[in-house]
Design a protein around this motif. Sequence first.
Motif, PDB file in Angstrom:
ATOM      1  N   PRO A   1      -9.501   0.919  13.955  1.00  0.00           N
ATOM      2  CA  PRO A   1      -8.067   0.892  14.249  1.00  0.00           C
ATOM      3  C   PRO A   1      -7.138   1.041  13.033  1.00  0.00           C
ATOM      4  CG  PRO A   1      -8.980  -1.311  14.414  1.00  0.00           C
ATOM      5  CD  PRO A   1     -10.118  -0.412  14.033  1.00  0.00           C
ATOM      6  N   TYR A   2      -7.360   2.083  12.255  1.00  0.00           N
ATOM      7  CA  TYR A   2      -6.492   2.472  11.121  1.00  0.00           C
ATOM      8  C   TYR A   2      -6.930   3.910  10.834  1.00  0.00           C
ATOM      9  CZ  TYR A   2      -4.963   2.277   6.097  1.00  0.00           C
ATOM     10  OH  TYR A   2      -4.399   2.507   4.877  1.00  0.00           O
TER      11      TYR A   2
ATOM     12  N   ARG B   1      -5.112  -6.694  15.702  1.00  0.00           N
ATOM     13  CA  ARG B   1      -5.976  -5.777  16.476  1.00  0.00           C
ATOM     14  C   ARG B   1      -7.356  -6.411  16.661  1.00  0.00           C
ATOM     15  NH1 ARG B   1      -3.727  -0.653  12.839  1.00  0.00           N
ATOM     16  NH2 ARG B   1      -1.560  -1.123  13.351  1.00  0.00           N
TER      17      ARG B   1
ATOM     18  N   HIS C   1       3.896  -4.705   4.208  1.00  0.00           N
ATOM     19  CA  HIS C   1       2.544  -5.231   3.985  1.00  0.00           C
ATOM     20  C   HIS C   1       2.502  -6.153   2.753  1.00  0.00           C
ATOM     21  CE1 HIS C   1       1.645  -2.137   6.912  1.00  0.00           C
ATOM     22  NE2 HIS C   1       0.428  -2.603   7.056  1.00  0.00           N
TER      23      HIS C   1
ATOM     24  N   VAL D   1     -10.208  -1.501   2.205  1.00  0.00           N
ATOM     25  CA  VAL D   1      -8.824  -1.036   2.022  1.00  0.00           C
ATOM     26  C   VAL D   1      -8.578  -0.953   0.524  1.00  0.00           C
ATOM     27  CG1 VAL D   1      -6.368  -1.553   2.337  1.00  0.00           C
ATOM     28  CG2 VAL D   1      -7.980  -2.006   4.205  1.00  0.00           C
TER      29      VAL D   1
ATOM     30  N   GLN E   1       4.098  -3.001  15.157  1.00  0.00           N
ATOM     31  CA  GLN E   1       3.907  -1.906  16.110  1.00  0.00           C
ATOM     32  C   GLN E   1       3.262  -2.390  17.403  1.00  0.00           C
ATOM     33  OE1 GLN E   1       2.460   1.859  13.885  1.00  0.00           O
ATOM     34  NE2 GLN E   1       1.681   0.113  12.716  1.00  0.00           N
TER      35      GLN E   1
ATOM     36  N   PHE F   1       7.616  -6.104   7.229  1.00  0.00           N
ATOM     37  CA  PHE F   1       6.860  -5.214   8.118  1.00  0.00           C
ATOM     38  C   PHE F   1       5.376  -5.469   7.902  1.00  0.00           C
ATOM     39  CE2 PHE F   1       4.708  -0.915   8.372  1.00  0.00           C
ATOM     40  CZ  PHE F   1       4.419  -1.043   9.726  1.00  0.00           C
ATOM     41  N   ASP F   2       4.719  -5.915   8.953  1.00  0.00           N
ATOM     42  CA  ASP F   2       3.269  -6.106   8.934  1.00  0.00           C
ATOM     43  C   ASP F   2       2.780  -7.070   7.870  1.00  0.00           C
ATOM     44  OD1 ASP F   2       2.510  -4.796  11.172  1.00  0.00           O
ATOM     45  OD2 ASP F   2       1.772  -2.990  10.193  1.00  0.00           O
TER      46      ASP F   2
ATOM     47  N   PHE G   1      -5.076  -8.402   6.606  1.00  0.00           N
ATOM     48  CA  PHE G   1      -3.925  -7.523   6.824  1.00  0.00           C
ATOM     49  C   PHE G   1      -3.405  -7.810   8.229  1.00  0.00           C
ATOM     50  CE2 PHE G   1      -6.351  -5.458   3.540  1.00  0.00           C
ATOM     51  CZ  PHE G   1      -5.366  -5.108   2.628  1.00  0.00           C
TER      52      PHE G   1
ATOM     53  N   ILE H   1       0.874  -1.183   0.000  1.00  0.00           N
ATOM     54  CA  ILE H   1       0.000   0.000   0.000  1.00  0.00           C
ATOM     55  C   ILE H   1       0.907   1.227   0.000  1.00  0.00           C
ATOM     56  CG2 ILE H   1      -1.791   1.257   1.261  1.00  0.00           C
ATOM     57  CD1 ILE H   1      -2.426  -1.347   2.763  1.00  0.00           C
TER      58      ILE H   1
ATOM     59  N   PHE I   1       0.109   7.206   6.605  1.00  0.00           N
ATOM     60  CA  PHE I   1       0.968   6.251   7.303  1.00  0.00           C
ATOM     61  C   PHE I   1       2.061   5.750   6.366  1.00  0.00           C
ATOM     62  CE2 PHE I   1       2.578   2.227   8.618  1.00  0.00           C
ATOM     63  CZ  PHE I   1       2.701   2.334   9.988  1.00  0.00           C
ATOM     64  N   PHE I   2       1.655   5.333   5.177  1.00  0.00           N
ATOM     65  CA  PHE I   2       2.616   4.681   4.284  1.00  0.00           C
ATOM     66  C   PHE I   2       3.607   5.678   3.692  1.00  0.00           C
ATOM     67  CE2 PHE I   2      -0.935   1.836   4.823  1.00  0.00           C
ATOM     68  CZ  PHE I   2      -0.257   0.711   5.247  1.00  0.00           C
TER      69      PHE I   2
ATOM     70  N   ASP J   1      -2.816   4.892  14.605  1.00  0.00           N
ATOM     71  CA  ASP J   1      -2.017   5.751  13.697  1.00  0.00           C
ATOM     72  C   ASP J   1      -2.180   7.243  13.979  1.00  0.00           C
ATOM     73  OD1 ASP J   1      -1.415   3.340  12.311  1.00  0.00           O
ATOM     74  OD2 ASP J   1      -3.230   3.583  11.119  1.00  0.00           O
TER      75      ASP J   1
ATOM     76  N   PRO K   1      -1.648  -6.440  10.644  1.00  0.00           N
ATOM     77  CA  PRO K   1      -1.874  -5.578  11.820  1.00  0.00           C
ATOM     78  C   PRO K   1      -3.355  -5.513  12.187  1.00  0.00           C
ATOM     79  CG  PRO K   1      -1.335  -4.252   9.878  1.00  0.00           C
ATOM     80  CD  PRO K   1      -1.109  -5.682   9.507  1.00  0.00           C
ATOM     81  N   LEU K   2      -4.227  -5.497  11.157  1.00  0.00           N
ATOM     82  CA  LEU K   2      -5.671  -5.427  11.445  1.00  0.00           C
ATOM     83  C   LEU K   2      -6.145  -6.744  12.060  1.00  0.00           C
ATOM     84  CD1 LEU K   2      -7.000  -3.534   8.285  1.00  0.00           C
ATOM     85  CD2 LEU K   2      -6.060  -2.607  10.408  1.00  0.00           C
TER      86      LEU K   2
END
Length: 347
Positions: A226-227, A175, A101, A198, A138, A124-125, A169, A46, A51-52, A253, A171-172
């Motif tokens: 939570p994003y 969460r 991602h 997304v 994170q 990462f993630d 995803f 992404i 964030f990205f 974020d 991280p999602l």
Amino acid sequence: MRLFTRLALSAVAPLLLAQTALAAGVNGAPAPFDKGGVKVALVSYISAGDFFQAYQAGAEAQAKALDIDLRVFPGRQDAAAQREQILQAINLGVSAIVIDHGLPESLGDVVQQALDKGIKVVAFDVNLNNPKIPQVEQSDHELADLALKQVVKENGNSFKAGYVYVAGFAPLDRRNEVWDAFKKQNAGVVEKARFGNVSDTTATSTADQAKAALAANPDISVIFAPYDEFARGVKLAATDLGIANKLKIYSADVSTADIQEITEPGSPWVATVATNPAVVGAVSIRAAALQVAGQEVPHQITVKPTLLTQEGLRAANVQTIEELAKKVPAFNASDAVTASWIPDKLF
Ligand code: SR1
């Protein structure tokens, strides 16, 4: 010397000097960073959204400080394109690839090709489930937990909720594990609507869905989003429906634009739990560099998030991420995967 040659040399000389300066290496660093110019690829899934962009900027700053030749492959939420970009990076002869991602099922074989060629990989993630690949995250469980503790502090443990989630995803999904456990422990919390999207238009598409969900469920008083792109979409919907004063949004974020949306008068976005994404980008590059230098890197690398409330941001008069970084040390730097030879004054 003939005029043409002299002219040509005078045009090229500054470039040569610039190249020498660029490929000067890092004082006191182990090989190959002592010479500089180490090629590393950053392959994202992404690339749209604050964030990205901040994550990429942090990766670029750390790469520059390490005299790394960073090749950035911007993602477009296209799994096939991301696979292709990893193959391109391999063909470029990079020493390391940072994968930001993505969908694990479409990455396994191309990532294995990179590892087989001796290329170091950092994820990462995205769960690549390989002991050779350090995973950066994170601390998503802690992130969701901090947000939901704030929800209870401000709303008690009996309310109607809306929840924004898209599965798949990492991280999602992490969460979401905390949200599921939270609902089990708090029987008075009723999830009345679930939605999410997304894409390259996450905020506006989520706003459309939120509008329908909130109109159909006027008793929803709390939204867990939570994003930050999700939260921005819900806020847009609440404002359009004229119900911003009846809703509280809790997110993950932070960015300068988010801080402005959170602190503006009458904003329903009351808290977020976040890291500085630029710091996470820098950590990802350091994990790649340490591996290339043959040094130890932990398998699990976490950058811890901080709770930021609307009240706290307003009281501290914080308006930008830079101001936040001056007040909250964790937003300035992380001590994850550092070494004496890695410059850390980035921002
Ligand atoms: C679609 S995944 C979005 C999340 O990735 C990063 O972990 C950010 O924290 C963002 O919330």
